[in-house]
Design a protein around this motif. Structure first.
Motif, PDB file in Angstrom:
ATOM      1  N   GLU A 124      33.227  45.425  25.564  1.00 23.74           N
ATOM      2  CA  GLU A 124      33.689  46.809  25.539  1.00 23.74           C
ATOM      3  C   GLU A 124      34.311  47.131  26.897  1.00 23.74           C
ATOM      4  OE1 GLU A 124      29.453  48.904  26.775  1.00 23.74           O
ATOM      5  OE2 GLU A 124      30.005  48.716  24.642  1.00 23.74           O
ATOM      6  N   PRO A 125      35.080  48.224  26.987  1.00 21.81           N
ATOM      7  CA  PRO A 125      35.755  48.542  28.251  1.00 21.81           C
ATOM      8  C   PRO A 125      34.824  48.589  29.462  1.00 21.81           C
ATOM      9  CG  PRO A 125      36.650  49.891  26.488  1.00 21.81           C
ATOM     10  CD  PRO A 125      35.497  49.135  25.892  1.00 21.81           C
ATOM     11  N   ALA A 126      33.601  49.063  29.276  1.00 18.03           N
ATOM     12  CA  ALA A 126      32.670  49.163  30.405  1.00 18.03           C
ATOM     13  C   ALA A 126      32.357  47.800  31.011  1.00 18.03           C
ATOM     14  CB  ALA A 126      31.378  49.853  29.957  1.00 18.03           C
ATOM     15  N   ASP A 127      32.500  46.737  30.236  1.00 15.11           N
ATOM     16  CA  ASP A 127      32.190  45.394  30.743  1.00 15.11           C
ATOM     17  C   ASP A 127      33.216  44.902  31.767  1.00 15.11           C
ATOM     18  OD1 ASP A 127      29.926  45.215  29.163  1.00 15.11           O
ATOM     19  OD2 ASP A 127      31.001  44.310  27.482  1.00 15.11           O
ATOM     20  N   LEU A 128      34.358  45.575  31.848  1.00 11.93           N
ATOM     21  CA  LEU A 128      35.379  45.193  32.825  1.00 11.93           C
ATOM     22  C   LEU A 128      35.134  45.825  34.197  1.00 11.93           C
ATOM     23  CD1 LEU A 128      38.606  45.480  30.616  1.00 11.93           C
ATOM     24  CD2 LEU A 128      37.603  43.375  31.525  1.00 11.93           C
ATOM     25  N   GLU A 129      34.254  46.794  34.249  1.00  8.60           N
ATOM     26  CA  GLU A 129      34.017  47.510  35.504  1.00  8.60           C
ATOM     27  C   GLU A 129      33.481  46.564  36.576  1.00  8.60           C
ATOM     28  OE1 GLU A 129      31.484  50.836  34.781  1.00  8.60           O
ATOM     29  OE2 GLU A 129      32.848  51.759  33.318  1.00  8.60           O
ATOM     30  N   GLY A 130      34.143  46.579  37.733  1.00 15.32           N
ATOM     31  CA  GLY A 130      33.701  45.756  38.855  1.00 15.32           C
ATOM     32  C   GLY A 130      34.190  44.323  38.835  1.00 15.32           C
ATOM     33  N   LEU A 131      34.853  43.907  37.755  1.00 14.60           N
ATOM     34  CA  LEU A 131      35.372  42.541  37.669  1.00 14.60           C
ATOM     35  C   LEU A 131      36.792  42.483  38.236  1.00 14.60           C
ATOM     36  CD1 LEU A 131      34.393  41.162  34.136  1.00 14.60           C
ATOM     37  CD2 LEU A 131      33.525  40.405  36.353  1.00 14.60           C
ATOM     38  N   ARG A 132      37.059  41.485  39.047  1.00 14.25           N
ATOM     39  CA  ARG A 132      38.418  41.258  39.533  1.00 14.25           C
ATOM     40  C   ARG A 132      39.141  40.413  38.482  1.00 14.25           C
ATOM     41  NH1 ARG A 132      35.238  39.927  43.704  1.00 14.25           N
ATOM     42  NH2 ARG A 132      35.742  37.686  43.532  1.00 14.25           N
ATOM     43  N   MET A 133      39.999  41.069  37.719  1.00 13.94           N
ATOM     44  CA  MET A 133      40.685  40.414  36.613  1.00 13.94           C
ATOM     45  C   MET A 133      42.139  40.132  36.972  1.00 13.94           C
ATOM     46  SD  MET A 133      38.461  40.061  34.122  1.00 13.94           S
ATOM     47  CE  MET A 133      39.470  39.807  32.667  1.00 13.94           C
ATOM     48  N   ARG A 134      42.545  38.907  36.769  1.00 13.06           N
ATOM     49  CA  ARG A 134      43.940  38.539  37.032  1.00 13.06           C
ATOM     50  C   ARG A 134      44.832  39.052  35.913  1.00 13.06           C
ATOM     51  NH1 ARG A 134      48.178  35.508  34.160  1.00 13.06           N
ATOM     52  NH2 ARG A 134      49.753  35.125  35.776  1.00 13.06           N
ATOM     53  N   PHE A 135      45.924  39.718  36.305  1.00 14.10           N
ATOM     54  CA  PHE A 135      46.989  40.116  35.397  1.00 14.10           C
ATOM     55  C   PHE A 135      48.318  39.678  36.010  1.00 14.10           C
ATOM     56  CE2 PHE A 135      43.749  42.688  33.546  1.00 14.10           C
ATOM     57  CZ  PHE A 135      44.172  43.040  32.267  1.00 14.10           C
ATOM     58  N   PRO A 136      49.309  39.367  35.178  1.00 13.81           N
ATOM     59  CA  PRO A 136      50.632  39.013  35.716  1.00 13.81           C
ATOM     60  C   PRO A 136      51.238  40.170  36.503  1.00 13.81           C
ATOM     61  CG  PRO A 136      50.444  38.371  33.409  1.00 13.81           C
ATOM     62  CD  PRO A 136      49.256  39.232  33.713  1.00 13.81           C
ATOM     63  N   ASN A 137      52.121  39.810  37.416  1.00 12.86           N
ATOM     64  CA  ASN A 137      52.771  40.807  38.264  1.00 12.86           C
ATOM     65  C   ASN A 137      53.985  41.392  37.547  1.00 12.86           C
ATOM     66  OD1 ASN A 137      53.701  42.390  40.331  1.00 12.86           O
ATOM     67  ND2 ASN A 137      54.603  40.705  41.492  1.00 12.86           N
ATOM     68  N   SER A 138      53.736  42.305  36.635  1.00  9.98           N
ATOM     69  CA  SER A 138      54.813  43.061  35.993  1.00  9.98           C
ATOM     70  C   SER A 138      54.289  44.461  35.733  1.00  9.98           C
ATOM     71  CB  SER A 138      55.254  42.406  34.679  1.00  9.98           C
ATOM     72  OG  SER A 138      54.358  42.710  33.627  1.00  9.98           O
ATOM     73  N   SER A 139      55.187  45.415  35.700  1.00  4.48           N
ATOM     74  CA  SER A 139      54.769  46.809  35.574  1.00  4.48           C
ATOM     75  C   SER A 139      54.005  47.053  34.279  1.00  4.48           C
ATOM     76  CB  SER A 139      55.981  47.737  35.655  1.00  4.48           C
ATOM     77  OG  SER A 139      56.944  47.415  34.657  1.00  4.48           O
ATOM     78  N   GLN A 140      54.432  46.422  33.165  1.00  7.25           N
ATOM     79  CA  GLN A 140      53.747  46.664  31.894  1.00  7.25           C
ATOM     80  C   GLN A 140      52.365  46.034  31.872  1.00  7.25           C
ATOM     81  OE1 GLN A 140      54.723  48.702  29.154  1.00  7.25           O
ATOM     82  NE2 GLN A 140      52.518  48.345  28.915  1.00  7.25           N
ATOM     83  N   PHE A 141      52.216  44.842  32.395  1.00  8.18           N
ATOM     84  CA  PHE A 141      50.897  44.205  32.431  1.00  8.18           C
ATOM     85  C   PHE A 141      49.934  44.983  33.318  1.00  8.18           C
ATOM     86  CE2 PHE A 141      52.868  40.413  30.606  1.00  8.18           C
ATOM     87  CZ  PHE A 141      51.846  39.922  29.819  1.00  8.18           C
ATOM     88  N   LEU A 142      50.425  45.485  34.437  1.00  5.04           N
ATOM     89  CA  LEU A 142      49.555  46.257  35.323  1.00  5.04           C
ATOM     90  C   LEU A 142      49.190  47.597  34.678  1.00  5.04           C
ATOM     91  CD1 LEU A 142      51.238  45.455  38.761  1.00  5.04           C
ATOM     92  CD2 LEU A 142      49.184  44.434  37.747  1.00  5.04           C
ATOM     93  N   LEU A 143      50.124  48.159  33.905  1.00  4.98           N
ATOM     94  CA  LEU A 143      49.806  49.380  33.158  1.00  4.98           C
ATOM     95  C   LEU A 143      48.766  49.083  32.085  1.00  4.98           C
ATOM     96  CD1 LEU A 143      50.760  52.358  33.180  1.00  4.98           C
ATOM     97  CD2 LEU A 143      52.313  51.760  31.303  1.00  4.98           C
ATOM     98  N   ASN A 144      48.890  47.911  31.442  1.00  6.52           N
ATOM     99  CA  ASN A 144      47.887  47.497  30.458  1.00  6.52           C
ATOM    100  C   ASN A 144      46.506  47.404  31.086  1.00  6.52           C
ATOM    101  OD1 ASN A 144      49.878  47.263  28.524  1.00  6.52           O
ATOM    102  ND2 ASN A 144      49.964  45.038  28.566  1.00  6.52           N
ATOM    103  N   ALA A 145      46.447  46.855  32.305  1.00  8.33           N
ATOM    104  CA  ALA A 145      45.161  46.723  32.988  1.00  8.33           C
ATOM    105  C   ALA A 145      44.497  48.080  33.144  1.00  8.33           C
ATOM    106  CB  ALA A 145      45.359  46.055  34.352  1.00  8.33           C
ATOM    107  N   GLU A 146      45.265  49.061  33.575  1.00  9.75           N
ATOM    108  CA  GLU A 146      44.721  50.416  33.703  1.00  9.75           C
ATOM    109  C   GLU A 146      44.273  50.950  32.355  1.00  9.75           C
ATOM    110  OE1 GLU A 146      46.464  53.382  36.463  1.00  9.75           O
ATOM    111  OE2 GLU A 146      48.135  51.958  36.575  1.00  9.75           O
ATOM    112  N   ALA A 147      45.100  50.727  31.345  1.00  9.42           N
ATOM    113  CA  ALA A 147      44.788  51.246  30.012  1.00  9.42           C
ATOM    114  C   ALA A 147      43.498  50.655  29.461  1.00  9.42           C
ATOM    115  CB  ALA A 147      45.948  50.957  29.061  1.00  9.42           C
ATOM    116  N   LEU A 148      43.241  49.395  29.783  1.00  6.69           N
ATOM    117  CA  LEU A 148      42.059  48.700  29.267  1.00  6.69           C
ATOM    118  C   LEU A 148      40.824  48.916  30.136  1.00  6.69           C
ATOM    119  CD1 LEU A 148      43.916  45.378  28.383  1.00  6.69           C
ATOM    120  CD2 LEU A 148      43.029  47.041  26.723  1.00  6.69           C
TER     121      LEU A 148
END
Length: 339
Positions: free
Chosen positions: A172-196
């Motif tokens: 669930e979304p709460a399980d991502l809290e505090g984890l350093r998650m790699r995302f590709p360097n693009s505006s949409q992927f970084l927006l996805n990270a925030e959304a998730l």
């Protein structure tokens, strides 16, 4: 049109020219000759030759073109040989590379609205992506892309849904809290990270294994076939089947299209259409085999009870609130094609 090949292409073509020079000169001296020059098309992508994007995509295109015998050949440069995504799309625009198999976010560098195709939970699955590309909103997007960037889209497929991996379960979304998650360097992927709800760290795909091994990042997200391609099962304990993004691949072609005759254009279009039909099935077969292997082994555990709806609803609310008007129109067009 003046074309300036990529340095790797220049070196390879020079070698081919030298190797072929003697027999060609001999044939010419004897009065021999062909029916005309064959058009050489360069096709580049970032995948290994073991991945379905190459086996059932790029190679199928090249083989179908060769079989058609229309005075045209396709030479494949795999595994980012001609540069990373951002470099290759620039090369297509400049004419250094003819065809690229590229993710939507990479194409967003030359036409930003296209990157919305990579929005979190925009597509429900590979079939939804296929339906969308047969729709009027998709046609309008692709035409606008061509008008803006001078790049024609020959086809698109899903190369699998993207999932989370980490050294803990992510349900669930709460399980991502505090984890350093790699995302590709693009505006949409970084927006996805925030959304998730993820704490995004940008790491190049080529450096991902080492970053996970050293703890620079603690988790990441990728399609199953990509996870396998760079052996992330060796440095991650869990894969959580979040299916949070369809990994879109678009087959795009630059100015060389205008140099082809009508028969060659049709042959190339048909070849890409064949690949578009084959890739999703190849991806699914590979995914099933990999998941079965992981489930029965000790390297990486499969978490298949992710609360997808919790992630989906959170992402939808965030994206609708943060997209601009043009992005939102693309997103809504995608969602309207869902069944």
């Amino acid at each position: 049109m003046t074309r300036h090949p990529h340095p790797t292409l220049r070196r390879r073509r020079a070698a081919l020219t030298l190797a072929a020079a003697a027999p060609l000169l001999a044939a010419s001296a004897c009065g021999g000759g062909g029916d005309g020059d064959s058009v050489e098309i360069t096709l580049a992508h970032s995948y290994t030759e073991d991945q379905p994007q190459h086996r059932c995509g790029a190679q199928v295109i090249a083989d179908a073109v060769a079989d058609a015998d229309a005075g045209m050949t396709v030479e494949i440069f795999s595994n980012s040989e001609l540069g990373g995504d951002a470099d290759r799309i620039s090369s297509v625009v400049s004419g250094d590379v003819d065809i690229d198999i590229q993710g939507a976010s990479g194409l967003g560098a030359v036409y930003e609205p296209v990157s919305v195709l990579d929005a979190a939970y925009a597509f429900d699955d590979a079939d939804h992506l296929a339906r969308y590309f047969e729709s009027e909103p998709a046609e309008e997007l692709i035409e606008a892309f061509a008008d803006e960037a001078g790049i024609r889209t020959l086809g698109a497929w899903s190369a699998g849904m993207r999932h989370f991996t980490a050294n803990q379960e992510i349900r669930e979304p709460a399980d991502l809290e505090g984890l350093r998650m790699r995302f590709p360097n693009s505006s949409q992927f970084l927006l996805n990270a925030e959304a998730l709800g993820a704490d995004a760290t940008e790491v190049a795909y080529e450096e991902l294994f080492l970053a996970l091994q050293q703890g620079t990042v603690e988790g990441q997200e990728n399609p199953i076939v990509n996870v396998d391609a760079v052996s992330l099962d060796e440095v991650q304990d869990f894969i959580s089947l979040s299916s949070h993004q369809a990994n879109s691949n678009l087959v795009v072609i630059g100015g060389v299209w205008e140099e082809l005759n009508e028969e060659q254009q049709q042959v190339l279009s048909d070849a890409v259409a064949t690949a578009v039909e084959e890739v999703p099935g190849c991806v699914e077969e590979d995914e099933q085999e990999l998941l079965e292997g992981w489930s029965s082994g000790d390297e990486m555990q499969v978490v298949d009870d992710v609360d997808v709806e919790a992630f989906r609803s959170q992402a939808d609310e965030f994206l609708r609130a943060n997209f601009n008007e043009e992005q939102l129109a693309v997103y809504e067009g995608i969602r309207e094609s869902a069944q």
